[in-house]
Motif scaffolding. Structure first.
Motif, short mmCIF file in Angstrom:
data_model
loop_
_atom_site.label_atom_id
_atom_site.label_comp_id
_atom_site.label_asym_id
_atom_site.label_seq_id
_atom_site.Cartn_x
_atom_site.Cartn_y
_atom_site.Cartn_z
N ALA A 224 0.84 -1.18 0.00
CA ALA A 224 0.00 0.00 0.00
C ALA A 224 0.89 1.24 0.00
CB ALA A 224 -0.90 -0.01 1.22
N PRO A 225 0.36 2.37 -0.45
CA PRO A 225 1.17 3.60 -0.49
C PRO A 225 1.75 3.95 0.88
CG PRO A 225 -0.85 3.90 -1.72
CD PRO A 225 -0.98 2.58 -1.03
N GLY A 226 3.04 4.21 0.90
CA GLY A 226 3.69 4.60 2.13
C GLY A 226 3.98 3.47 3.11
N LYS A 227 3.69 2.23 2.69
CA LYS A 227 3.90 1.08 3.58
C LYS A 227 4.89 0.10 2.96
CE LYS A 227 -0.57 1.25 5.92
NZ LYS A 227 -1.74 0.46 6.37
N GLU A 228 5.43 -0.76 3.81
CA GLU A 228 6.33 -1.79 3.33
C GLU A 228 5.56 -2.90 2.63
OE1 GLU A 228 9.87 -1.37 6.69
OE2 GLU A 228 8.74 -3.22 6.49
N ARG A 229 6.28 -3.63 1.79
CA ARG A 229 5.67 -4.76 1.13
C ARG A 229 5.32 -5.83 2.17
NH1 ARG A 229 7.83 -6.39 -4.73
NH2 ARG A 229 7.37 -4.15 -4.88
N GLU A 230 4.11 -6.35 2.07
CA GLU A 230 3.56 -7.26 3.08
C GLU A 230 3.30 -8.64 2.49
OE1 GLU A 230 -0.48 -7.53 5.91
OE2 GLU A 230 -0.38 -6.13 4.24
N PHE A 231 3.69 -9.66 3.21
CA PHE A 231 3.41 -11.03 2.81
C PHE A 231 1.91 -11.31 2.90
CE2 PHE A 231 3.68 -15.47 2.26
CZ PHE A 231 2.94 -16.07 3.26
N VAL A 232 1.36 -11.92 1.85
CA VAL A 232 -0.07 -12.26 1.83
C VAL A 232 -0.27 -13.76 1.92
CG1 VAL A 232 -2.19 -12.18 0.48
CG2 VAL A 232 -0.65 -10.19 0.52
N ALA A 233 0.36 -14.50 1.00
CA ALA A 233 0.14 -15.95 0.96
C ALA A 233 1.22 -16.60 0.11
CB ALA A 233 -1.24 -16.28 0.38
N VAL A 234 1.42 -17.89 0.35
CA VAL A 234 2.36 -18.67 -0.45
C VAL A 234 1.84 -20.09 -0.57
CG1 VAL A 234 3.82 -19.33 1.48
CG2 VAL A 234 4.80 -19.26 -0.82
N VAL A 235 2.07 -20.68 -1.75
CA VAL A 235 1.83 -22.11 -1.94
C VAL A 235 3.19 -22.72 -2.20
CG1 VAL A 235 1.19 -21.73 -4.38
CG2 VAL A 235 0.61 -23.89 -3.25
N MET A 236 3.51 -23.73 -1.41
CA MET A 236 4.84 -24.32 -1.48
C MET A 236 4.94 -25.31 -2.63
SD MET A 236 6.06 -22.51 0.86
CE MET A 236 7.68 -23.15 1.27
N TYR A 237 6.10 -25.86 -2.82
CA TYR A 237 6.46 -26.65 -3.98
C TYR A 237 5.51 -27.82 -4.22
CZ TYR A 237 10.24 -24.22 -1.76
OH TYR A 237 10.97 -23.29 -1.10
N SER A 238 5.12 -28.48 -3.14
CA SER A 238 4.25 -29.65 -3.26
C SER A 238 2.86 -29.27 -3.75
CB SER A 238 4.13 -30.35 -1.91
OG SER A 238 3.41 -29.53 -1.01
N GLY A 239 2.49 -28.02 -3.50
CA GLY A 239 1.13 -27.58 -3.82
C GLY A 239 0.14 -27.87 -2.73
N ARG A 240 0.55 -28.65 -1.73
CA ARG A 240 -0.37 -29.02 -0.65
C ARG A 240 -0.23 -28.13 0.58
NH1 ARG A 240 1.57 -33.95 -2.52
NH2 ARG A 240 3.09 -34.04 -0.83
N THR A 241 0.86 -27.42 0.67
CA THR A 241 1.12 -26.60 1.84
C THR A 241 0.99 -25.13 1.49
OG1 THR A 241 2.65 -28.26 2.70
CG2 THR A 241 2.79 -26.05 3.63
N THR A 242 0.20 -24.43 2.29
CA THR A 242 0.00 -23.00 2.08
C THR A 242 0.16 -22.27 3.40
OG1 THR A 242 -2.39 -23.22 2.40
CG2 THR A 242 -1.58 -23.34 0.13
N TYR A 243 0.56 -21.02 3.31
CA TYR A 243 0.68 -20.15 4.47
C TYR A 243 0.07 -18.80 4.13
CZ TYR A 243 4.16 -23.61 5.92
OH TYR A 243 4.79 -24.78 6.25
N TYR A 244 -0.44 -18.13 5.16
CA TYR A 244 -1.12 -16.86 4.96
C TYR A 244 -0.66 -15.84 5.99
CZ TYR A 244 -4.25 -19.53 2.01
OH TYR A 244 -4.76 -20.34 1.02
N GLY A 245 -0.70 -14.59 5.57
CA GLY A 245 -0.48 -13.52 6.52
C GLY A 245 -1.67 -13.42 7.46
N ASP A 246 -1.41 -12.93 8.66
CA ASP A 246 -2.46 -12.89 9.68
C ASP A 246 -3.66 -12.05 9.24
OD1 ASP A 246 -0.17 -12.87 12.52
OD2 ASP A 246 -1.03 -14.52 11.36
N SER A 247 -3.40 -10.99 8.49
CA SER A 247 -4.47 -10.08 8.13
C SER A 247 -5.43 -10.65 7.08
CB SER A 247 -3.89 -8.76 7.63
OG SER A 247 -3.10 -8.98 6.48
N VAL A 248 -5.05 -11.74 6.43
CA VAL A 248 -5.90 -12.29 5.37
C VAL A 248 -6.38 -13.71 5.67
CG1 VAL A 248 -4.68 -10.87 3.68
CG2 VAL A 248 -4.05 -13.29 3.95
N LYS A 249 -5.93 -14.30 6.76
CA LYS A 249 -6.33 -15.66 7.10
C LYS A 249 -7.85 -15.77 7.19
CE LYS A 249 -2.26 -17.28 9.60
NZ LYS A 249 -1.68 -17.59 10.93
N GLY A 250 -8.38 -16.81 6.57
CA GLY A 250 -9.81 -17.04 6.60
C GLY A 250 -10.58 -16.30 5.52
#
Length: 124
Positions: free
Chosen positions: A40-66
């Motif tokens: 966002a303007p004036g803010k640092e780049r923030e992690f949102v989500a990632v899907v790992m190599y297997s495709g079965r494992t995902t992680y989310y940033g706290d602000s977007v979980k759910g």
């Protein structure tokens, strides 16, 4: 030459949904950790989500979980970010990124390849 092309951004109202796409060329998404970040303007780049190599494992940033879901279509070599229940604070440029095995996924510096970004604006 690696290219990541994001699409699907736009202007929506709070509570709406959007699906972002990241079409990859020059790399195979199933061989990388594929992530989404936002800035966002004036803010640092923030992690949102990632899907790992297997495709079965995902992680989310706290602000977007759910609310957000990351997925991958190996046949289309494309990664998606389904965003539901959008809030004005989700307004940002969203970037797709690819990183190699062993990366520390929340850290943007760990990703090798980046797209140009797509703007998401959520009005209240």
């Amino acid at each position: 030459q690696v290219e990541l092309v994001e699409s699907g951004g736009g202007l929506v109202q709070a509570g709406d949904s959007l699906r972002l796409s990241c079409a990859a060329s020059g790399l195979t998404v199933s061989r990388y950790a594929m992530g989404w970040f936002r800035q966002a303007p004036g803010k640092e780049r923030e992690f949102v989500a990632v899907v790992m190599y297997s495709g079965r494992t995902t992680y989310y940033g706290d602000s977007v979980k759910g609310r957000f879901t990351i997925s991958r279509d190996n046949a289309k070599n494309t990664v998606y970010l389904q965003m539901n229940s959008l809030k004005p604070e989700d307004t940002a440029v969203y970037y797709c990124a690819a990183g190699s095995y062993g990366l520390r996924y929340p850290r943007s510096s760990e990703y090798t390849y980046w797209g140009q970004g797509t703007q998401v604006t959520v009005s209240s």
